[in-house]
Structure formats: C-alpha cells, structure tokens
Design an enzyme around this catalytic site. Sequence first.
Site, PDB file in Angstrom:
ATOM      1  N   GLN A 181      40.449  -0.016  68.473  1.00  0.00           N
ATOM      2  CA  GLN A 181      40.737   0.801  67.274  1.00  0.00           C
ATOM      3  C   GLN A 181      39.918   0.341  66.075  1.00  0.00           C
ATOM      4  O   GLN A 181      39.765   1.088  65.106  1.00  0.00           O
ATOM      5  CB  GLN A 181      42.216   0.726  66.896  1.00  0.00           C
ATOM      6  CG  GLN A 181      43.141   1.631  67.675  1.00  0.00           C
ATOM      7  CD  GLN A 181      42.790   3.109  67.641  1.00  0.00           C
ATOM      8  OE1 GLN A 181      42.291   3.650  66.656  1.00  0.00           O
ATOM      9  NE2 GLN A 181      43.065   3.782  68.735  1.00  0.00           N
ATOM     10  N   SER A 201      35.475   0.785  72.975  1.00  0.00           N
ATOM     11  CA  SER A 201      35.280   2.023  73.714  1.00  0.00           C
ATOM     12  C   SER A 201      34.539   3.052  72.869  1.00  0.00           C
ATOM     13  O   SER A 201      34.738   3.129  71.655  1.00  0.00           O
ATOM     14  CB  SER A 201      36.662   2.562  74.085  1.00  0.00           C
ATOM     15  OG  SER A 201      36.562   3.600  75.015  1.00  0.00           O
ATOM     16  N   ALA A 202      33.703   3.887  73.528  1.00  0.00           N
ATOM     17  CA  ALA A 202      32.904   4.865  72.783  1.00  0.00           C
ATOM     18  C   ALA A 202      33.735   6.020  72.223  1.00  0.00           C
ATOM     19  O   ALA A 202      33.482   6.492  71.117  1.00  0.00           O
ATOM     20  CB  ALA A 202      31.800   5.418  73.688  1.00  0.00           C
ATOM     21  N   HIS A 203      34.754   6.451  72.993  1.00  0.00           N
ATOM     22  CA  HIS A 203      35.409   7.706  72.590  1.00  0.00           C
ATOM     23  C   HIS A 203      36.343   7.570  71.398  1.00  0.00           C
ATOM     24  O   HIS A 203      36.849   8.559  70.881  1.00  0.00           O
ATOM     25  CB  HIS A 203      36.127   8.354  73.790  1.00  0.00           C
ATOM     26  CG  HIS A 203      37.442   7.744  74.171  1.00  0.00           C
ATOM     27  ND1 HIS A 203      38.646   8.247  73.738  1.00  0.00           N
ATOM     28  CD2 HIS A 203      37.750   6.681  74.952  1.00  0.00           C
ATOM     29  CE1 HIS A 203      39.640   7.525  74.243  1.00  0.00           C
ATOM     30  NE2 HIS A 203      39.114   6.565  74.979  1.00  0.00           N
ATOM     31  N   CYS A 336      48.372   7.079  75.299  1.00  0.00           N
ATOM     32  CA  CYS A 336      48.150   6.383  76.553  1.00  0.00           C
ATOM     33  C   CYS A 336      49.447   6.094  77.270  1.00  0.00           C
ATOM     34  O   CYS A 336      49.450   5.683  78.411  1.00  0.00           O
ATOM     35  CB  CYS A 336      47.406   5.094  76.281  1.00  0.00           C
ATOM     36  SG  CYS A 336      46.262   5.275  74.928  1.00  0.00           S
TER      37      CYS A 336
HETATM   38  C1  LIG Z   1      42.331   3.730  73.344  1.00  0.00           C
HETATM   39  C2  LIG Z   1      42.642   2.298  73.399  1.00  0.00           C
HETATM   40  C3  LIG Z   1      42.448   1.560  74.578  1.00  0.00           C
HETATM   41  C4  LIG Z   1      41.989   2.204  75.870  1.00  0.00           C
HETATM   42  O1  LIG Z   1      40.672   2.630  75.765  1.00  0.00           O
HETATM   43  P1  LIG Z   1      40.013   3.550  76.893  1.00  0.00           P
HETATM   44  O2  LIG Z   1      38.571   3.534  76.587  1.00  0.00           O
HETATM   45  O3  LIG Z   1      40.631   4.894  76.705  1.00  0.00           O
HETATM   46  O4  LIG Z   1      40.335   2.958  78.217  1.00  0.00           O
HETATM   47  C5  LIG Z   1      42.724   0.211  74.545  1.00  0.00           C
HETATM   48  N1  LIG Z   1      43.150  -0.402  73.427  1.00  0.00           N
HETATM   49  C6  LIG Z   1      43.343   0.276  72.280  1.00  0.00           C
HETATM   50  C7  LIG Z   1      43.795  -0.460  71.068  1.00  0.00           C
HETATM   51  C8  LIG Z   1      43.102   1.638  72.222  1.00  0.00           C
HETATM   52  O5  LIG Z   1      43.302   2.294  71.086  1.00  0.00           O
END
Ligand SMILES: *Cc1c(COP(=O)(O)O)cnc(C)c1O
Length: 399
Positions: A181, A201-203, A336
């Site tokens: 985040q 993470s990229a998204h 999630c």
């Molecule tokens: C979204 C998120 C994840 C998981 O990331 P993905 O790329 O979707 O597997 C892990 N930790 C945090 C704090 C997140 O916000």
Amino acid sequence: MNIPVYLDNQATTRVDRRVIDAMIPLMDEVYGNASSTQHEYGWRAEAAVAQARRRVAALVGADPDEIVFTGGATESINIALKGAARSLRGKGNRIITTGTEHRAVLDTCLSLEHEGFEVVRLPVDRFGLVDPDDIARAMSPGTILVSIMTANNEIGTIAPVAAIGALCRDRGVLFHTDATQAAGKIPVDMHAMQADLLSFSAHKMYGPKGVGALALRAARQNGPQAGRPPVRLTPLLDGGGQEKGIRPGTLNVPGIAGFGVAAEIAAAVMPEESRRLSGLRDMLVDGITGGVEGAGLNGHPVLRLPHSANFLFPGARADAVMMAMKDIAVSSGSACSTASPEPSHVLRAIGLGREETLCSIRFGLGRFTTEEEVAYAIGRVTETVTQITQRGTHAVPVH
Ligand SMILES: *Cc1c(COP(=O)(O)O)cnc(C)c1O
C-alpha cells in the site's frame, strides 16, 4: 464524472494510459522471451526487463540487482516468508508479526505455523501502531524473522518501520515489510528502513495486475560480504532459473515493463499527487464527519496514507449503506478477504467492537479521483447514512 464513483483504490487502481501504451508493443512486435539470449527478439525483451528493473528498484531505494519480479505481492510475501523461514530453520524457529497484516502475510504465517514454526502476533494500539519495544521483548534468541507492513490497507496507518528495521538489524534478525500500500504513494527506501525483504505490487500503483516484486537486500559494504543477500531464500518453485532461481518461470515481459513505467510515474508525481490526494481526503473527512452525526475516523489521525480514510458510522451497517449507494464504489474490510464474511480483523485489532466493524467503510482516493467526485460522494454518503440511521432498521446498539 464516472458513475459509480471509484473510491476503492486500496483494492486496485486503474491502469495509467501511459502504462498501457508502453505494454502494447511488448505483446505485439517485441514478443520475445527475455531469457532467449541468442537472438534479437530475446535481447529486446531483456532490455525492456532491465529498464523496468532499474525503475522499479529506484522507487524503493534498491539497486536493480536487488529486485526479483514475481506474480504480485501475495507471491512476493510467500517467497520472502516461506523462503527465509525454511532457509533459516536450523538457526531458529520464531517469527514475529502483528495481527493487522494483510491476509497474504497472516495466512503465510499460519502455514508456517503448521510446518512447525512459532508465530508471535503482536497487538497494535487503537490507531493500528505496533510498539517497537513489544517487538524487542518478543525477540527470543531463536527469532529468525520479523514481518511488519509499511502501511495498512484498511486504515492507512503507517508503521514505524525505520525503528523496527534498526532493531532487527541490531539483533541480527531478518526484517520483511509488506510495502504494497505504501510503494508509489509515500517515499519508501528499503535501505533507509533497513529492510532485508520488501514486497510490493504493480496494480496498487496504476500498473497491471499479476506482477509484483520482492526486493532482497544485497550487502553494500565492501569485502567478502559485498553484494551478498542476508539470506539464501529457499525457492517455492523449481524451474528454469530465472530471477536467480528465486522465482523461476518465463518473465511476464509486458507486465514487468508496465510495472516499470508505473513506478517511474509514481516516483515523479509523488509529491504533487500526495498533496492533491491528502487535500481531497481532508475534504472527504471534513464533509463526512461534518455531515453524518456521530461519524468517526478509524486509524491514525496523522501517521496515515494520503489517499485513505476509514469511517465508522454508528448504527448504520456497511452492507446496507453500500446497497443503498451503488453509485459509490467503496468497501468494508479489504477486497482480499471478501471470501470470508468475518468482520475486519484489522478493525477488531484496533479495539472496535464486532458491531462497530460491521458499521465501518473504507474510502480510497486515487490518481483519477476528481474534486467533483469527492463532493458527490460526500453528499451521497451523508444522505444515505442519515436515512439508514434515522429509519433505524439497521440501527444496533454500539458497544
Ligand atoms: C493488495 C495487497 C496485497 C496483495 O497484493 P497482490 O499483488 O494483489 O497479491 C498484499 N498486501 C497489501 C498491504 C495489499 O494492499
């Protein structure tokens, strides 16, 4: 204005058009395998990956050599925690984390517990902060790993990661941080925070889904340790040896290149974007707490992400509010964990009662959020919550 107004940017973000434009040629004419070292198609793909590696590394203060590309933060976290724990099994048994981590960390720790590791889950205060002194006290001689998220995905609280990193380095314990985040939103520097492992993470930063990175620290001092990682991660997969064998498998070249562009844009616009989003966030907080009687803010009032706000609406169930307000895309808890109808473990951990957690909603602003959309959301939330509380059908005593 786009209806529904998208205010769920902690769950995922819209891909930036510049990212999409950079990805298309890598699926079209530049379609080589980055591991094909014997021809032009491979060389061009590898050049795209190398450029992305520099950009992604720079976003978190790492060197390109310290980046391992993965299929997302969940995978990075699994590789980091399982890889480190299994590798250090002979050295010790204890893993320290908190109860407010993302499910990717909590469930990985649960799985390690089933393998025989001991997991200590420390409490947090009412703002979601873990006390580094509690971590120090929990560090038995057999402690091998500490995992604390940089910033929380539900309440936005930013952890004292530099203090935790210093403590871990001092005790010779590995420190992993889930920066998913935080990366791209606030300054993150893995060496400044003395993290050994950092997942992102990229998204979550206007890049594509299904691509992430694990930054694995390499020693920067001269001498025999130079360039060496503090742990030899036991890989989860066996295969072609890509990414130093830590994450084998053909590289997702378009995704990785998109991640690189997303990281570069995030770094370039961060000061300005963070100013703009915290301004909009304050407008949202003032508007909602001023408009909805009794509304409160969950999380830390200052040590928090610029784009995030989590509200408690006493007497108004989040599911009822969201059903009555389908033109606003928000979430209760985290996307999630929607498979489990349990009330948010994060809100429970900061001391909210069960009913209060069911009456809380998370709002996440992003790069494409406009002032007009925030004003619209304030109006809709105020009228919807007020209606529901006054109707009283969902009003339940809050304790
Ligand atoms: C979204 C998120 C994840 C998981 O990331 P993905 O790329 O979707 O597997 C892990 N930790 C945090 C704090 C997140 O916000």
